[in-house]
Scaffold this active site. Structure first.
Site, PDB file in Angstrom:
ATOM      1  N   GLY A 156      42.955  36.251  39.829  1.00  0.00           N
ATOM      2  CA  GLY A 156      42.632  36.628  41.206  1.00  0.00           C
ATOM      3  C   GLY A 156      43.564  37.688  41.759  1.00  0.00           C
ATOM      4  CB  SER A 157      44.722  40.415  41.330  1.00  0.00           C
ATOM      5  OG  SER A 157      43.899  40.504  40.186  1.00  0.00           O
TER       6      SER A 157
END
Length: 232
Positions: free
Chosen positions: A189-190
């Site tokens: 997640g980014s």
């Protein structure tokens, strides 16, 4: 042979960075299953998800120096004029920033948005707030690349997210990059920010799904204005 080729082409390769995590998930599944059998199946599902997370599919990237290609899979979360991070040394004037947010189900291999030479790579420590928030560009841990292209210098910033705890970048300063070439990965997640100089026109809108190495984010040298869209 035809069936073999079909299966081979259907199975997406897994990036080598994911092997230790997949192995750890599987071993944990065996241990948990030994303690309580139903936990094995939960662990196995998580192991499959981990393999899916680290997938590294081939992409067909347009080789056109006027096009800016998405560096990540995900949702376009920002298209606006913003002053780039100071560590990129791209000046204090606002630049077009296009952000692509990656959730935990997106492919997280990052690709070069344009052909060029890496001028510098700048890492900055920080916090781990939700990468979809605008303040993540300033507050979160990040790694920025400055690439010299046919249209001047652009910035590509890898930003860690709420769950992500490591940014990987295997590119080096002064190395050439082709559009669509893999240069890094962020775990779990980014977000990727692309900063573009004057002359770039957006070719995506907020909420649009982007595909790394294939979706055109912006274009140089076009008389057409920004894209206008409507929800169907």
């Amino acid at each position: 042979m035809s069936l073999f080729n079909t299966v081979r082409n259907t199975i997406v390769p897994v990036h080598k960075e994911g092997y230790p995590f997949i192995a750890a998930f599987f071993v944990a599944s065996l241990v948990l299953g030994w303690i309580f059998k139903p936990l094995f199946w939960i662990g196995l599902i998580l192991t499959v998800w981990c393999a899916y997370f680290f997938r590294d599919p081939e992409r067909m990237t347009p080789q056109d120096d006027d096009l800016v290609i998405s560096p990540a899979d995900g949702k376009v979360s920002s298209v606006q004029m913003v002053v780039p991070p100071a560590e990129l040394n791209l000046g204090s004037a606002p630049m077009l920033r296009i952000s692509v947010f990656m959730n935990v189900f997106n492919c997280h291999v990052n690709r070069a948005p344009m052909r060029g030479r890496i001028v510098s790579i700048n890492y900055r420590s920080g916090s781990f707030v939700n990468a979809e928030l605008d303040k993540a560009s300033e507050d979160n841990e990040r790694n920025g690349l400055v690439i010299e292209t046919a249209h001047g210098q652009i910035g590509v910033v890898q930003i860690a997210g709420l769950v992500a705890r490591r940014i990987l970048c295997w590119a080096n300063a002064n190395e050439p990059l082709d559009a669509g070439e893999r240069f890094g990965l962020i775990r779990f997640g980014s977000r990727l920010d692309v900063f573009l100089p004057e002359g770039a026109q957006p070719r995506v809108t907020l909420g649009q799904t982007a595909v790394a190495g294939e979706t055109v984010l912006a274009e140089f040298g076009s008389a057409k204005g920004p894209v206008i869209s409507r929800r169907a």
